[in-house]
Motif scaffolding. Structure first.
Motif, short mmCIF file in Angstrom:
data_model
loop_
_atom_site.label_atom_id
_atom_site.label_comp_id
_atom_site.label_asym_id
_atom_site.label_seq_id
_atom_site.Cartn_x
_atom_site.Cartn_y
_atom_site.Cartn_z
N SER A 177 58.17 -24.91 -77.43
CA SER A 177 58.85 -23.62 -77.64
C SER A 177 58.95 -22.81 -76.36
N ARG A 195 56.45 -9.95 -82.62
CA ARG A 195 57.82 -9.76 -82.11
C ARG A 195 57.86 -9.66 -80.59
N SER A 250 59.75 -15.35 -79.45
CA SER A 250 59.16 -15.10 -80.76
C SER A 250 60.02 -15.69 -81.88
N GLU A 251 61.31 -15.40 -81.83
CA GLU A 251 62.23 -15.91 -82.86
C GLU A 251 62.27 -17.44 -82.84
N ARG A 252 62.33 -17.97 -81.60
CA ARG A 252 62.44 -19.43 -81.45
C ARG A 252 61.20 -20.12 -82.04
N LYS A 311 59.11 -19.04 -84.22
CA LYS A 311 59.08 -18.87 -85.68
C LYS A 311 60.02 -19.88 -86.34
N SER A 312 61.23 -20.01 -85.76
CA SER A 312 62.19 -20.89 -86.42
C SER A 312 61.78 -22.36 -86.26
N MET A 313 60.99 -22.65 -85.22
CA MET A 313 60.53 -24.04 -85.06
C MET A 313 59.42 -24.38 -86.07
N GLY A 314 58.77 -23.36 -86.60
CA GLY A 314 57.68 -23.60 -87.56
C GLY A 314 56.38 -23.92 -86.83
N SER A 352 54.92 -25.41 -82.96
CA SER A 352 55.42 -25.72 -81.62
C SER A 352 54.29 -25.84 -80.62
#
Ligand code: MIC
Ligand code: SF4
Length: 644
Positions: free
Chosen positions: A471, A502, A513-515, A517-520, A522
């Motif tokens: 990530s 955040r 942060s968003e990345r 989170k979306s990777m689950g 990392s």
């Protein structure tokens, strides 16, 4: 063979391990603990989950000094929580306004020969009076409050000899900067720095504390001075001579490295942005425009520092283009400044008086103008830490700070002419009214919580294989201020991990942060000295919350590596640093047979995306392995308690 000062204290506090094996894990009995509010809320939440009714240390103090702006209910709620938890668990509460934890602890509580751990990386400040004082993560402090031992790798021993005598306008701060110039921010990793030589006789305890405070910036485990007649005089002036014991290294003590510094030739020094080891002489950058000057922080806020500042400002004015702040380190310092009239000289100069707290040092107000240059008597000048992302911060002595504030440009303090003589009082004004005693054991006291206090993240537990994308890829010397920034907008949320998340890595990569989170799940890739700086365990808990399962770097800073283990994130180092090259965000990495790998000390990582494999080292002690396998320090401690 004889022993060093630190080895003597270690020997008298050793509960497990072999102190003759450098680098091996040893466990120490802890006499005292300290917490501050930005790390303390978590530490007391963790202590609560351990289910121990009262702390078992000789003394534990909860300070409130970091978050004192109170720009909403959050700080006030956290302070109330800490006050009530401290009262219930038998911890003294140093209320907001009483001063910066390290300054107050030095004045009122530290004692030679004892051990102290604190959930703040500058806890080594008390090494100035011959204490073995070490910065740690909040969970380690919680365990120590519960009577558990504190584990470190047995450090190497470094010795710095001071020769000669400081010239006028050259100070303890310049000694700190000189050792940073020599050793760099990585140079003290794995070592305890002992200070000696005939030059120390002239340094008072607060000056010694400036030096041990900034030993943190070397990455050192701690720094320590002997306990001698100077120590005795300081303790006597604080009304605490009864805790004095002499302490010195043996003549035949052996050191892994010896460094000599000649005080007679030392010059006023300055650390330029953005690293404390970016040190040059003040003379070489004189004339550079300065926008802001700040005096204070746990490095330089003693009465002696403040009296020097006021004497140099007397009859002079801060330049029209400079904003200057002065934050005395404690209520004791402030009241004595006020009683002797020195405060009047500071006020008359046009400097702004801030409260006795960390303040600008942690970006809690007084951020510089955009693109501005701020000269500070503090210990850290990491990028963005001041609260202004494109500002630069330089680290200087109080003398250089005042000279530059007056002239509006970086100025060698010797330009000010003759250094006024500073008369230190024989006795400090002692008033411990700012420290609230805990409720008696067994009394029915309630813990008061506000809505800002959220539960800390659950560990993901141990799994024998991880397959996760990268990530983030970062370089050398990443600080905890990069990983989990502080400052006025973020610090009030230290007990709210979901909100904090955040801002994770926002200084270097706003999308992280968003990345993550979306990777689950990392993995983070980093360089050397990853996690230097603060002790904040948030720099591990927030990545844990965001699904980070492993961090692979060239090398770790000590406290951050311990915090990762405590949070059950795998701390791995490249067997061959060259393997870091070419790994990119999004690369899918697989780690298998992790349980066996951590026993062996090596794990093979497969980069599925790049179709390459490389080895990483996982050199963990038995206890560290058990913590990882248990899913973190809290589950491990609970289990150990159940089995006891
Ligand atoms: C710091 O100077 O960075 C801090 C703020 O005091 C930290 C603790 C924290 O992050 O709360 C430290 O040095 O450990
Ligand atoms: Fe406070 Fe700054 Fe010292 Fe950290 S370094 S304890 S923020 S004064």
């Amino acid at each position: 063979m004889g022993l060093t000062i630190a080895e003597k204290i270690i020997a008298s506090h050793l509960v497990d391990g072999d102190m003759t094996k450098k680098g091996s894990q040893i466990a120490l009995r802890i006499d005292q603990t300290l917490t501050q509010d930005a790390t303390g809320t978590m530490a007391y939440l963790e202590f609560e989950t351990m289910g121990i009714p009262r702390v078992k240390t000789e003394l534990s103090v909860a300070y409130v000094d970091h978050n004192t702006l109170g720009a909403g209910f959050e700080n006030a709620d956290d302070h109330r929580y800490i006050r009530s938890a401290a009262s219930k668990f038998g911890v003294r509460f140093s209320r907001p306004g009483n001063g910066i934890c390290h300054q107050v602890h030095l004045e009122r509580f530290g004692r030679p020969g004892a051990t102290l751990i604190g959930s703040d990386s500058h806890t080594p400040t008390c090494g100035g009076l011959g204490m073995l004082a070490i910065g740690a993560g909040g969970m380690d402090v919680a365990v120590a409050m519960g009577g558990g031992a504190y584990y470190i790798s047995m450090p190497k021993m470094y010795r710095v000899n001071l020769h000669g005598k400081l010239r006028p306008f050259v100070t303890a701060k310049d000694i700190s900067l000189e050792i940073l110039r020599i050793l760099s921010v990585k140079g003290g990793v794995g070592a305890i720095v002992e200070w000696g030589g005939e030059g120390i006789a002239e340094l008072s305890v607060p000056e010694r504390a400036t030096i041990t405070n900034m030993g943190t910036e070397l990455g050192a485990t701690t720094s320590i001075f002997p306990s001698d007649e100077v120590t005795r005089a300081f303790l006597r002036a604080q009304g605490r001579e009864d805790v004095y014991v002499p302490l010195a290294s043996d003549a035949d003590a052996s050191y892994d490295r010896v460094i000599d510094i000649d005080l007679d030739t030392l010059e006023p020094l300055i650390a330029m942005p953005h690293s404390p080891d970016n040190v040059v002489t003040v003379k070489s950058v004189a004339g550079t425009r300065v926008d802001q000057v700040c005096v204070g922080s746990c490095t330089n806020s003693s009465l002696y520092d403040m009296l020097k500042v006021s004497a140099l400002l007397r009859g002079r004015r801060v330049a029209d283009t400079v904003d200057m702040s002065v934050s005395p380190g404690s209520r004791q310092v402030l009241s004595m400044l006020s009683a002797c009239g020195a405060l009047g000289d500071i006020i008359a100069s046009g400097a702004r008086l801030l409260e006795c707290a960390c303040g600008p040092c942690i970006g809690m107000g007084f951020s510089p103008n955009s693109g501005g240059l701020s000269l500070r008597t503090f210990n850290r000048n990491f990028e963005g830490r001041s609260g202004t992302r494109d500002a630069g911060v330089c680290l200087v002595s109080p003398e250089t700070a005042v000279a530059s504030a007056i002239y509006g440009v970086i100025t060698d303090p010797r330009e000010l002419g003759v250094m006024p003589k500073i008369d230190m009082p024989d006795a400090f004004a002692v008033d411990d009214g700012g420290v609230i005693m805990p409720a008696p054991a067994g009394s029915d006291s309630e813990i008061l919580r506000g809505p800002n206090i959220k539960p800390f993240p659950e560990s993901a537990g141990f799994s024998d294989s991880i397959s996760a994308p990268v990530s983030l890829v970062v370089g050398d010397n990443i600080t905890t201020d990069h990983i989990m920034p502080a400052g006025a907008k973020i610090l009030p949320y230290r007990s709210n991990i979901p909100y904090l998340s955040r801002f994770c890595f926002s200084v270097c990569d706003e999308g992280f942060s968003e990345r993550a989170k979306s990777m689950g799940q990392s993995i983070i890739i980093g360089g050397a000295n990853y996690g230097q700086g603060s002790s904040r365990e948030h720099a591990a808990l927030v990545p844990l919350y965001l699904g980070v399962r492993a961090v692979i770097v060239k090398s770790f800073a000590r406290i951050h590596m311990a915090n990762l283990i405590n949070a059950s994130i795998l701390p791995l180092t490249f067997a061959d640093p060259a393997d870091a090259d070419g790994i990119e965000i999004g690369d899918m990495l697989s780690l298998n047979d992790i349980g066996d790998g951590i026993k062996r000390g090596t794990i093979t990582v497969r980069n599925e995306t790049k179709n390459k494999s490389f080895d990483v080292k996982c050199e963990l002690s038995l206890r560290m392995r058990e913590i990882i396998l248990a899913g973190g320090l809290l589950p491990y401690t609970k289990k150990a308690g159940e089995n006891a």
